[in-house]
Design a protein around this motif. Sequence first.
Motif, PDB file in Angstrom:
ATOM      1  N   UNK A 172      -1.202  14.564  -0.602  1.00 44.21           N
ATOM      2  CA  UNK A 172      -0.468  13.296  -0.544  1.00 44.21           C
ATOM      3  C   UNK A 172       0.750  13.341  -1.458  1.00 44.21           C
ATOM      4  N   UNK A 173       0.560  13.826  -2.674  1.00 44.54           N
ATOM      5  CA  UNK A 173       1.685  13.891  -3.620  1.00 44.54           C
ATOM      6  C   UNK A 173       2.771  14.825  -3.107  1.00 44.54           C
ATOM      7  N   UNK A 214      -2.462  -1.035  -3.647  1.00 50.86           N
ATOM      8  CA  UNK A 214      -3.313   0.145  -3.509  1.00 50.86           C
ATOM      9  C   UNK A 214      -2.517   1.443  -3.600  1.00 50.86           C
ATOM     10  N   UNK A 215      -3.133   2.440  -4.214  1.00 51.47           N
ATOM     11  CA  UNK A 215      -2.564   3.793  -4.184  1.00 51.47           C
ATOM     12  C   UNK A 215      -2.754   4.412  -2.806  1.00 51.47           C
ATOM     13  N   UNK A 253       0.852  -1.180   0.000  1.00 59.22           N
ATOM     14  CA  UNK A 253       0.000   0.000   0.000  1.00 59.22           C
ATOM     15  C   UNK A 253       0.891   1.235   0.000  1.00 59.22           C
ATOM     16  N   UNK A 254       0.688   2.119  -0.987  1.00 56.24           N
ATOM     17  CA  UNK A 254       1.580   3.261  -1.158  1.00 56.24           C
ATOM     18  C   UNK A 254       1.345   4.370  -0.137  1.00 56.24           C
ATOM     19  N   UNK A 285       3.718   3.810   7.844  1.00 51.15           N
ATOM     20  CA  UNK A 285       4.051   5.227   7.690  1.00 51.15           C
ATOM     21  C   UNK A 285       2.833   6.000   7.190  1.00 51.15           C
ATOM     22  N   UNK A 286       2.169   6.712   8.068  1.00 46.79           N
ATOM     23  CA  UNK A 286       0.942   7.423   7.715  1.00 46.79           C
ATOM     24  C   UNK A 286       1.297   8.636   6.856  1.00 46.79           C
TER      25      UNK A 286
END
Length: 360
Positions: free
Chosen positions: A343-344, A206-207, A95-96, A229-230
Motif C-alpha cells: 500500500x505504501x 481510516x488508514x 478513508x486513505x 480509488x482502490x
Amino acid sequence: MLDKKILTLLNKVVYPNFEKDIVAFGFVKEARYENDSIIVTVRIPSSVPETAQTLEHEIKNALSALGAAQYHITIEQPTPPKEQEPQTKNIAPNIKNFVMISSGKGGVGKSTTSVNLAIALAQQGRKVGLLDADIYGPNIPRMLGLNAQHPEVDQTKKCLIPLVAFGIEMMSIGVLYPEGQSLIWRGPMIMRAIDQMLTDVAWGELDVLVVDLPPGTGDAQLTFAQSVPVTAGITVTTPQRVSLDDSVRSLDMFQKLKIPIAGIIENMSGFVCPDNGKEYDIFGKGTAEAVAEQFGTQLLAQIPIEISIREGSDSGKPIVFFAPESKSAQAYRAAAEKLWVFIEQARELADNSAIQPTKN
C-alpha cells in the motif's frame, strides 16, 4: 521469463526518485537471452517520457558487463491522461486506502481472510474499517460476534454508526436486515447498496478500509471500483485447479479495472492435524505460485486448515485475535505486513507519477 543473472544486475537499477530498484518494485516483466541478444521488458506506472529514458540508459549501463551483441530494452508506460480528464472519483474521502478482497468463486475463505487481515492491520497500529459488501452472503457479522447487534443512527449527520469489534469498524448488510432473510436483488439495487454503505455510514478517519466483495466479477466489483480509488486488490483462492481457474478471472478483472494487485492468498493450503500438529497437503499446496508469477504479483500467504479457524468463525472469535500463536494467525499477520508495504509503495508511485519532474 526472468533470467537470474540478468536480474542480479537489474537489482542495481534504482527507480528514479526512489530508493528501491526496479526488481524490488516488480517492474521487470521479461529478462532473457535470445541468441547473442538480451531482451528486457520493464513496465512502470509513470507516463513521463523522461522517466523511461532515464531507466533505459541505466539498464543498458547495468547490463553492459554481460557483453551481449545487442540489447533490446522495452519500457512500457501507461497512456498519459488527457488534461480535461476528471480525477478519480472518491465518495469516501475520509478513508486513505481501499483494499478490495475478491475471489473467482465462493467457499474459498474470502470473508475469513477479510476479517483476519483487517484485525491484523489494526494490531499493527492502523485505523481500520471492514465493509462487508457480500450482499448475498454477509457472514462477517457472525465472524466478529456482531450478528445480534444493530447499528445506531447519528442523528446529527443522519447516517449509520459502524459497529466496533477487535479494534476495527464494521458495517454489513447483514446487520441491517433480519438474520436469514434473503435479498433477491438485481444489479442496480446492489450498486445502490454499496454506494450507501460508503456514503451513509459514519466511517472514521481510516488508514484503510478492507472490503469483502461477493465472489465473481460482476456489478458489485465494478460499482466499488468506480466509486473509490482502490489502492490494492487481493485474490483469495485454494490450491485446487478449479479454484485457480476462477482466480485467474479475478486477477484479470483487477488488471482491466487498473487496480494494483497486492497479491494472492492461498487458503486451505495444507491441513494441521490437531492430534499430532503435523501438516498434510490434502488439497495440494503452492499451486497459486505459478498464477502469481503469471500476473507479476506475490503470494501473500499460505493459510492451512486449522479447526480453530472454523470454530473461531462460527463463534465470533477470529483466530488472529484468539489464537495468535497458531500457524494461520502468524500467516495472516505476515500477509498484513506485506500488504501494508505494498500500500505504501503503491501510494508513493501514484503520487510520484502525478508530479511532473522539473528540469534543471
